[in-house]
Design a protein around this motif. Structure first.
Motif, PDB file in Angstrom:
ATOM      1  N   GLY A   1       0.802  -1.207   0.000  1.00 27.47           N
ATOM      2  CA  GLY A   1       0.000   0.000   0.000  1.00 27.47           C
ATOM      3  C   GLY A   1       0.838   1.261   0.000  1.00 27.47           C
ATOM      4  N   SER A   2       0.358   2.278  -0.693  1.00 26.08           N
ATOM      5  CA  SER A   2       0.951   3.608  -0.660  1.00 26.08           C
ATOM      6  C   SER A   2      -0.130   4.572  -0.192  1.00 26.08           C
ATOM      7  CB  SER A   2       1.463   4.018  -2.042  1.00 26.08           C
ATOM      8  OG  SER A   2       1.982   5.332  -2.019  1.00 26.08           O
ATOM      9  N   GLY A   3       0.002   5.052   1.044  1.00 21.91           N
ATOM     10  CA  GLY A   3      -1.043   5.865   1.646  1.00 21.91           C
ATOM     11  C   GLY A   3      -1.927   5.078   2.580  1.00 21.91           C
ATOM     12  N   CYS A   4      -1.591   3.824   2.797  1.00 25.77           N
ATOM     13  CA  CYS A   4      -2.325   2.963   3.727  1.00 25.77           C
ATOM     14  C   CYS A   4      -1.400   1.837   4.159  1.00 25.77           C
ATOM     15  CB  CYS A   4      -3.593   2.396   3.088  1.00 25.77           C
ATOM     16  SG  CYS A   4      -3.264   1.425   1.584  1.00 25.77           S
TER      17      CYS A   4
ATOM     18  N   CYS B   1      -6.824   2.139   0.713  1.00 22.16           N
ATOM     19  CA  CYS B   1      -6.257   2.702  -0.513  1.00 22.16           C
ATOM     20  C   CYS B   1      -7.169   2.497  -1.717  1.00 22.16           C
ATOM     21  CB  CYS B   1      -4.898   2.060  -0.807  1.00 22.16           C
ATOM     22  SG  CYS B   1      -3.546   2.689   0.213  1.00 22.16           S
TER      23      CYS B   1
ATOM     24  N   THR C   1      -3.829   7.511  -3.343  1.00 22.71           N
ATOM     25  CA  THR C   1      -3.556   6.268  -2.603  1.00 22.71           C
ATOM     26  C   THR C   1      -3.708   5.112  -3.563  1.00 22.71           C
ATOM     27  OG1 THR C   1      -5.879   6.071  -1.919  1.00 22.71           O
ATOM     28  CG2 THR C   1      -4.381   7.227  -0.413  1.00 22.71           C
ATOM     29  N   TYR C   2      -2.863   4.093  -3.411  1.00 26.07           N
ATOM     30  CA  TYR C   2      -2.918   2.973  -4.355  1.00 26.07           C
ATOM     31  C   TYR C   2      -2.157   1.783  -3.786  1.00 26.07           C
ATOM     32  CZ  TYR C   2       1.607   5.121  -5.498  1.00 26.07           C
ATOM     33  OH  TYR C   2       2.851   5.679  -5.418  1.00 26.07           O
TER      34      TYR C   2
ATOM     35  N   THR D   1      -5.606   1.788  -8.045  1.00 25.69           N
ATOM     36  CA  THR D   1      -5.968   2.926  -7.193  1.00 25.69           C
ATOM     37  C   THR D   1      -7.375   2.824  -6.625  1.00 25.69           C
ATOM     38  OG1 THR D   1      -6.029   5.348  -7.062  1.00 25.69           O
ATOM     39  CG2 THR D   1      -6.840   4.342  -9.081  1.00 25.69           C
TER      40      THR D   1
END
Length: 280
Positions: free
Chosen positions: A46-49, A57, A69-70, A184
């Motif tokens: 995860g990016s942002g989570c 995300c 987020t993705y 995403t």
């Protein structure tokens, strides 16, 4: 008593024959079900989570957040990387489920050959949708619609509520570095029907039954006929009961409670005044 019996039989026959038949009125709708919890295995990053809330995300509504987020996944040679997510439940008033369309907004982070697909899992089965999509470097909405679940059974409310979304990034088997799959937003769009109420097969049926009641009442009053007043009481009572059962309108309840018995009493009083034996 013969006139009373005849009146009851005639009134019941007309009411039964002319009464509107109540049927369910349904309406088709759609709802988007987004991830609400992580499942396992969970192999995407995860990016942002972060775990245990990687689903955060992907739960955008509308289903695209401009890449804020993705999730990413980079499978090794000959491998596949999976992510599993529980989805939200259907609304409580769903009558039946027509189809489920799984979706994922996905891209490939650079030119390469990683492949992507989604899938579904139930307690008794799972499946991955074909074909694998060769992603582009711009987001695309990858979808798959199914009218049956992974076991080949028609969707039900219970199975739609129990389904788990699968995301898969796979090596294409061709030499060379694989690129990250990126997702995403993901979820499912469910087509379903609800019961919006009860209605009559035709508004004309109601009008016809009301017309019969009015005719009986007018004849009874014009001719001062206890027989037709009694028929009006029977028809009016059954009309009121049918209308209230179908429409739940307050005026039909008032008509049922007051007007029918009033006409019975009026018919009996008129019969007694004339010395008719049935009211004695």
């Amino acid at each position: 008593m013969g006139r009373v019996a005849c009146g009851i039989l005639v009134g019941l026959a007309l009411v039964v024959f002319l009464s509107p038949q109540a049927v369910a009125l349904t309406e088709s709708r759609t709802v988007m079900l987004l991830p609400t919890a992580d499942s396992s295995p969970q192999q995407w990053t995860g990016s942002g989570c972060a775990a245990p809330s990687l689903y955060a995300c992907l739960d955008e509504d509308p289903p695209h957040d401009n890449n804020l987020t993705y999730h990413t996944a980079n499978p090794g040679a000959g491998l596949q990387v999976f992510g599993y997510f529980h989805l939200a439940d259907l609304p409580t008033d769903v009558l039946s489920v027509e189809s489920v369309t799984f979706f994922a907004w996905a891209l490939e982070e650079a030119t390469g050959a990683s492949l992507f697909s989604a899938g579904m899992q139930l307690p008794t089965c799972d499946t991955l949708f074909a074909p694998l999509t060769d992603l582009a470097v711009r987001y695309a909405n990858v979808t798959s619609t199914s009218v049956v679940d992974c076991g080949g059974n028609p969707w039900t409310v219970n199975s739609a509520n129990a389904v788990t979304l699968i995301l898969r990034c796979a090596d294409d088997g061709i030499a060379g570095a694989e690129q990250n799959c990126r997702v995403t937003s993901a979820g499912a769009v469910v087509s379903y029907t609800i019961e919006t109420g009860i209605y009559t097969a035709s508004e004309y049926d109601f009008r016809l039954l009301l017309l019969v009641w009015v005719i009986f009442l007018v004849i009874g009053l014009a001719l001062r006929s206890s027989f037709f007043l009694f028929l009006a009481g029977v028809a009016g009572t059954f009309f009121a009961f049918s209308a209230f059962a179908v429409t739940e309108s307050l005026w039909t309840l008032v008509l049922f409670v007051l007007l029918g018995p009033f006409l019975f009493v009026a018919a009996a009083m008129l019969a007694l005044q004339r010395g008719e034996g049935w009211a004695a």
